[in-house]
Design an enzyme around this catalytic site. Structure first.
Site, PDB file in Angstrom:
ATOM      1  N   ASP A   1     -38.794  85.337  73.166  1.00  0.00           N
ATOM      2  CA  ASP A   1     -38.315  84.568  72.017  1.00  0.00           C
ATOM      3  C   ASP A   1     -38.690  83.103  72.216  1.00  0.00           C
ATOM      4  OD1 ASP A   1     -37.083  86.767  70.888  1.00  0.00           O
ATOM      5  OD2 ASP A   1     -35.050  86.147  71.399  1.00  0.00           O
TER       6      ASP A   1
ATOM      7  N   ARG B   1     -44.882  87.243  67.065  1.00  0.00           N
ATOM      8  CA  ARG B   1     -43.866  87.328  65.998  1.00  0.00           C
ATOM      9  C   ARG B   1     -43.796  85.947  65.354  1.00  0.00           C
ATOM     10  NH1 ARG B   1     -38.252  87.411  68.422  1.00  0.00           N
ATOM     11  NH2 ARG B   1     -38.551  89.633  68.768  1.00  0.00           N
TER      12      ARG B   1
HETATM   13  P1  FDA Z   1     -34.598  81.975  55.075  1.00  0.00           P
HETATM   14  O1  FDA Z   1     -33.543  81.466  55.989  1.00  0.00           O
HETATM   15  O2  FDA Z   1     -35.375  81.008  54.264  1.00  0.00           O
HETATM   16  O3  FDA Z   1     -33.932  83.044  54.130  1.00  0.00           O
HETATM   17  C1  FDA Z   1     -34.620  83.715  53.090  1.00  0.00           C
HETATM   18  C2  FDA Z   1     -33.669  84.702  52.402  1.00  0.00           C
HETATM   19  O4  FDA Z   1     -33.301  85.715  53.328  1.00  0.00           O
HETATM   20  C3  FDA Z   1     -32.359  84.082  51.967  1.00  0.00           C
HETATM   21  O5  FDA Z   1     -32.464  83.502  50.716  1.00  0.00           O
HETATM   22  C4  FDA Z   1     -31.431  85.269  52.006  1.00  0.00           C
HETATM   23  O6  FDA Z   1     -31.582  86.026  50.849  1.00  0.00           O
HETATM   24  C5  FDA Z   1     -31.942  86.043  53.190  1.00  0.00           C
HETATM   25  N1  FDA Z   1     -31.224  85.684  54.445  1.00  0.00           N
HETATM   26  C6  FDA Z   1     -31.685  84.854  55.398  1.00  0.00           C
HETATM   27  N2  FDA Z   1     -30.811  84.735  56.428  1.00  0.00           N
HETATM   28  C7  FDA Z   1     -29.770  85.500  56.090  1.00  0.00           C
HETATM   29  C8  FDA Z   1     -28.565  85.776  56.742  1.00  0.00           C
HETATM   30  N3  FDA Z   1     -28.253  85.227  57.935  1.00  0.00           N
HETATM   31  N4  FDA Z   1     -27.713  86.607  56.128  1.00  0.00           N
HETATM   32  C9  FDA Z   1     -28.019  87.174  54.933  1.00  0.00           C
HETATM   33  N5  FDA Z   1     -29.157  86.936  54.282  1.00  0.00           N
HETATM   34  C10 FDA Z   1     -30.032  86.118  54.839  1.00  0.00           C
HETATM   35  N6  FDA Z   1     -35.895  81.954  65.559  1.00  0.00           N
HETATM   36  C11 FDA Z   1     -36.323  81.237  66.614  1.00  0.00           C
HETATM   37  O7  FDA Z   1     -36.269  80.015  66.591  1.00  0.00           O
HETATM   38  N7  FDA Z   1     -36.833  81.878  67.717  1.00  0.00           N
HETATM   39  C12 FDA Z   1     -36.951  83.231  67.780  1.00  0.00           C
HETATM   40  O8  FDA Z   1     -37.422  83.761  68.785  1.00  0.00           O
HETATM   41  C13 FDA Z   1     -36.499  83.990  66.666  1.00  0.00           C
HETATM   42  N8  FDA Z   1     -36.575  85.347  66.655  1.00  0.00           N
HETATM   43  C14 FDA Z   1     -36.292  86.041  65.491  1.00  0.00           C
HETATM   44  C15 FDA Z   1     -36.516  87.417  65.407  1.00  0.00           C
HETATM   45  C16 FDA Z   1     -36.352  88.076  64.203  1.00  0.00           C
HETATM   46  C17 FDA Z   1     -36.620  89.541  64.120  1.00  0.00           C
HETATM   47  C18 FDA Z   1     -35.922  87.362  63.046  1.00  0.00           C
HETATM   48  C19 FDA Z   1     -35.772  88.049  61.718  1.00  0.00           C
HETATM   49  C20 FDA Z   1     -35.656  86.030  63.143  1.00  0.00           C
HETATM   50  C21 FDA Z   1     -35.814  85.350  64.349  1.00  0.00           C
HETATM   51  N9  FDA Z   1     -35.552  83.995  64.442  1.00  0.00           N
HETATM   52  C22 FDA Z   1     -35.972  83.309  65.553  1.00  0.00           C
HETATM   53  C23 FDA Z   1     -34.758  83.321  63.385  1.00  0.00           C
HETATM   54  C24 FDA Z   1     -35.638  82.646  62.343  1.00  0.00           C
HETATM   55  O9  FDA Z   1     -36.253  81.517  62.896  1.00  0.00           O
HETATM   56  C25 FDA Z   1     -34.809  82.222  61.124  1.00  0.00           C
HETATM   57  O10 FDA Z   1     -33.842  81.314  61.541  1.00  0.00           O
HETATM   58  C26 FDA Z   1     -34.147  83.362  60.397  1.00  0.00           C
HETATM   59  O11 FDA Z   1     -34.957  84.498  60.355  1.00  0.00           O
HETATM   60  C27 FDA Z   1     -33.815  82.962  58.953  1.00  0.00           C
HETATM   61  O12 FDA Z   1     -34.987  82.671  58.258  1.00  0.00           O
HETATM   62  P2  FDA Z   1     -35.678  83.653  57.195  1.00  0.00           P
HETATM   63  O13 FDA Z   1     -37.105  83.804  57.578  1.00  0.00           O
HETATM   64  O14 FDA Z   1     -34.965  84.935  57.131  1.00  0.00           O
HETATM   65  O15 FDA Z   1     -35.685  82.846  55.847  1.00  0.00           O
END
Ligand code: FDA
Length: 306
Positions: free
Chosen positions: A131, A183
């Site tokens: 990560d 990733r």
């Molecule tokens: P964004 O936050 O813009 O959300 C887009 C949409 O997704 C929202 O409008 C909502 O509909 C939905 N959504 C998002 N979060 C939600 C929640 N918590 N609950 C409900 N709905 C939600 N970060 C990092 O810094 N280092 C890492 O190693 C990782 N590893 C990692 C693995 C995996 C499998 C994932 C999915 C994420 C990570 N992350 C991470 C976290 C990542 O950086 C980020 O903070 C989250 O994924 C939230 O961003 P989104 O891409 O989902 O988009």
């Protein structure tokens, strides 16, 4: 970073809040985002996910350890998790954080710990992904990853890249030349303007650029997001460019957009659920609430549910 996210990250760093939530939080809602506090409960959840056509990456919660003993214990736990995965016959790989393996204590010690885990991943014909944590750790994380990639190969070790960092475009180019399995995420930490895009629009645009670059370079790409626009964009992009389904996967977090996870799997895409487990769930839980303060509602609701 939004004001709400900044506020939640500040409140959750408060020692009193930490103490209260750590004591009662699992009952109050952390179980929505955490598969279990022990391995037996976790494996039960992994089997359920597998039955529904989803694959998993297991993450033993814990970060920023301060003693060698804690780092050694976390290393052993990651090594053991590969054994459990093999014995239980579940479809899962493993994700780890370098600060849990002693990165803040001593670089070489952390490298040795990570080496043991990668060796075990290879021995069990499995895969470990490092990560990515906050920006002061990115350089050292890249260094450890590149050393172990050269030793164990892209089939057994991968890394995470964050689209909010300015440096990531260059990192993706460089790691693409090494054929790395990456990733791509947006990034979850509180970062200053001089290292990370402050506007969400730029973070989202950069995300697409990074996925495009890595896929076009012929490298395996895990598109880790809950963002529907990015998911749709990826589906169109791979179709237009004849990218085979075995060159990428979608990844989402345990407990988030569960229906969407299952739909994508039914459509024939590989979907991996990042499944955290263990007792040290507080920092992870805080970041999920910070991302989406609406998640705090689940915590409040659980107060009134049996
Ligand atoms: P964004 O936050 O813009 O959300 C887009 C949409 O997704 C929202 O409008 C909502 O509909 C939905 N959504 C998002 N979060 C939600 C929640 N918590 N609950 C409900 N709905 C939600 N970060 C990092 O810094 N280092 C890492 O190693 C990782 N590893 C990692 C693995 C995996 C499998 C994932 C999915 C994420 C990570 N992350 C991470 C976290 C990542 O950086 C980020 O903070 C989250 O994924 C939230 O961003 P989104 O891409 O989902 O988009």
């Amino acid at each position: 970073m939004s004001i709400a996210r900044k506020a939640v990250l500040t409140v959750t760093a408060n020692p009193l809040v930490t103490k209260l939530v750590s004591k009662y939080g699992m009952k109050l809602g952390a179980s929505r985002f955490v598969a279990g506090e022990n391995m037996a409960d976790t494996i039960r959840k992994v089997k359920e996910l597998n039955r529904e056509g989803l694959v998993v990456t297991l993450d033993l919660l814990g970060e920023s350890v301060t003693t060698r003993d804690e780092a050694t214990a976390a290393t052993q736990a990651a090594v053991d998790s590969f054994e459990v995965i093999r014995e239980e016959g579940v479809d899962s790989n493993v994700s780890v954080k370098l600060t849990q393996l002693g990165l803040d204590i001593d670089f070489d010690f952390c490298l040795e710990n990570m080496d043991r885990i990668a060796a075990k991943a290879k021995e069990t014909d499995n895969f470990v992904r490092i990560d990515m944590e906050d920006s002061p750790r990115v350089e050292a994380t890249m260094e450890i990853f590149k050393k172990l990639l050269a030793k164990y190969g892209k089939k057994h070790i991968g890394l995470v890249i964050q689209s909010y960092l300015y440096r990531s475009e260059k990192d993706v180019e460089e790691l693409g030349e090494l054929g790395a399995n990456l990733r791509i995420v947006k990034g979850a930490y509180k970062e200053p303007k001089d290292v990370a895009y402050p506007d969400k629009k730029d973070v989202d645009e950069n995300y697409l650029r990074l996925v495009e670059t890595h896929l076009k370079n012929g490298c395996y790409t895990a598109v880790a997001t809950h963002d529907e626009n990015i998911i749709q964009w990826t589906k169109n992009f791979v179709q237009e460019h004849n990218i085979p389904n075995d060159q990428f996967e979608f990844q989402m977090l345990f407990g988030i957009r569960e229906t969407r996870q299952r739909e994508l799997a039914k459509e024939g895409y590989k979907v991996r659920v990042y499944t955290p487990y263990g007792k040290d769930w507080y920092p992870y839980f805080s970041r999920r609430i910070a991302e989406r303060p609406a998640n705090a509602l689940f915590v409040l609701k659980s107060l009134f549910q049996k």
